[in-house]
Design a protein around this motif. Structure first.
Motif, PDB file in Angstrom:
ATOM      1  N   PRO A 143      44.742  39.216  44.558  1.00 24.30           N
ATOM      2  CA  PRO A 143      43.324  39.356  44.244  1.00 24.30           C
ATOM      3  C   PRO A 143      42.799  38.247  43.329  1.00 24.30           C
ATOM      4  O   PRO A 143      43.530  37.677  42.527  1.00 24.30           O
ATOM      5  CB  PRO A 143      43.271  40.711  43.535  1.00 24.30           C
ATOM      6  CG  PRO A 143      44.605  40.824  42.866  1.00 24.30           C
ATOM      7  CD  PRO A 143      45.582  40.132  43.806  1.00 24.30           C
ATOM      8  N   SER A 144      41.503  37.994  43.445  1.00 21.65           N
ATOM      9  CA  SER A 144      40.855  36.986  42.608  1.00 21.65           C
ATOM     10  C   SER A 144      40.710  37.462  41.163  1.00 21.65           C
ATOM     11  O   SER A 144      40.635  36.640  40.256  1.00 21.65           O
ATOM     12  CB  SER A 144      39.478  36.627  43.176  1.00 21.65           C
ATOM     13  OG  SER A 144      38.637  37.772  43.241  1.00 21.65           O
ATOM     14  N   GLY A 145      40.635  38.757  40.948  1.00 14.86           N
ATOM     15  CA  GLY A 145      40.487  39.291  39.600  1.00 14.86           C
ATOM     16  C   GLY A 145      39.048  39.375  39.139  1.00 14.86           C
ATOM     17  O   GLY A 145      38.740  40.058  38.158  1.00 14.86           O
ATOM     18  N   GLU A 146      38.147  38.678  39.793  1.00 19.79           N
ATOM     19  CA  GLU A 146      36.713  38.694  39.497  1.00 19.79           C
ATOM     20  C   GLU A 146      35.998  38.066  40.683  1.00 19.79           C
ATOM     21  O   GLU A 146      36.634  37.445  41.540  1.00 19.79           O
ATOM     22  CB  GLU A 146      36.394  37.924  38.211  1.00 19.79           C
ATOM     23  CG  GLU A 146      36.647  36.431  38.293  1.00 19.79           C
ATOM     24  CD  GLU A 146      36.276  35.704  37.011  1.00 19.79           C
ATOM     25  OE1 GLU A 146      35.201  35.068  36.979  1.00 19.79           O
ATOM     26  OE2 GLU A 146      37.070  35.776  36.047  1.00 19.79           O
ATOM     27  N   PRO A 147      34.667  38.203  40.742  1.00 20.84           N
ATOM     28  CA  PRO A 147      33.939  37.557  41.841  1.00 20.84           C
ATOM     29  C   PRO A 147      34.077  36.031  41.764  1.00 20.84           C
ATOM     30  O   PRO A 147      33.947  35.446  40.689  1.00 20.84           O
ATOM     31  CB  PRO A 147      32.485  37.985  41.608  1.00 20.84           C
ATOM     32  CG  PRO A 147      32.584  39.246  40.805  1.00 20.84           C
ATOM     33  CD  PRO A 147      33.794  39.052  39.924  1.00 20.84           C
ATOM     34  N   VAL A 148      34.368  35.411  42.901  1.00 19.72           N
ATOM     35  CA  VAL A 148      34.522  33.954  42.994  1.00 19.72           C
ATOM     36  C   VAL A 148      33.784  33.453  44.234  1.00 19.72           C
ATOM     37  O   VAL A 148      33.465  34.224  45.129  1.00 19.72           O
ATOM     38  CB  VAL A 148      36.010  33.527  43.043  1.00 19.72           C
ATOM     39  CG1 VAL A 148      36.730  33.896  41.754  1.00 19.72           C
ATOM     40  CG2 VAL A 148      36.725  34.095  44.246  1.00 19.72           C
ATOM     41  N   LEU A 149      33.570  32.147  44.263  1.00 16.35           N
ATOM     42  CA  LEU A 149      32.936  31.516  45.422  1.00 16.35           C
ATOM     43  C   LEU A 149      33.963  30.903  46.355  1.00 16.35           C
ATOM     44  O   LEU A 149      33.754  30.818  47.560  1.00 16.35           O
ATOM     45  CB  LEU A 149      31.967  30.420  44.955  1.00 16.35           C
ATOM     46  CG  LEU A 149      31.276  29.605  46.039  1.00 16.35           C
ATOM     47  CD1 LEU A 149      30.335  30.482  46.870  1.00 16.35           C
ATOM     48  CD2 LEU A 149      30.513  28.440  45.432  1.00 16.35           C
TER      49      LEU A 149
END
Length: 155
Positions: A121-127
């Motif tokens: 997972p990215s762990g937070e919103p990313v682009l």
């Protein structure tokens, strides 16, 4: 009289050429330049394939057995959201850099396990996500907070 291979395939030769060109287009994606501004003032440049659509993002680096040290793949998700990656059918161990819309690295998943279906997972919103050969981030001192410079990121 025996016919040559060329004579036997002459009727289907145009179709075979089209299929070969189509297959080549899938794998012969143009490389773009991307730089990472590492804390301390250094910059490191890479040549990257950019996955901008669902098909390219789904394929990623699957089935590849090697990648030059100065290359990688940038996954452009076109919107900011939490993302998860996996290594199914990916033979290379990779460093995954999860990148915010301003280009700062949010998190690095280092030395991912080849062929794994475990989600990362990215762990937070990313682009975006940048995939590099495993160990590249540690070797070059790339850390969360460093800035990736490419046209998809806003300053």
């Amino acid at each position: 009289m025996r016919r040559s291979v060329l004579q036997r395939f002459r009727p289907v030769f145009p179709a075979l050429c089209f299929v070969a060109l189509l297959a080549g287009a899938v794998y012969a994606q143009a490389l773009e330049t991307l730089s990472i501004a590492i804390q301390g003032g250094q910059k490191q440049s890479f040549r990257v394939e950019v996955a901008r659509n669902d098909a390219d993002r789904a394929q990623g680096l699957m089935f590849r057995r090697s990648m030059p040290a100065d290359q990688g793949m940038l996954f452009d998700f076109a919107r900011v959201e939490p993302v998860s990656m996996w290594m199914q059918n990916t033979y290379l161990s990779l460093d995954m850099l999860f990148i915010r819309p301003d280009g700062t690295i949010a998190r690095i998943a280092a030395n991912t396990e080849p062929l794994s279906t475990r989600t990362i997972p990215s762990g937070e919103p990313v682009l975006a996500v940048l995939e590099l050969n495993a160990g590249t981030a540690a070797k070059l001192g790339i850390k969360a907070g460093d800035r990736v410079e490419h046209s998809i990121f806003k300053r």
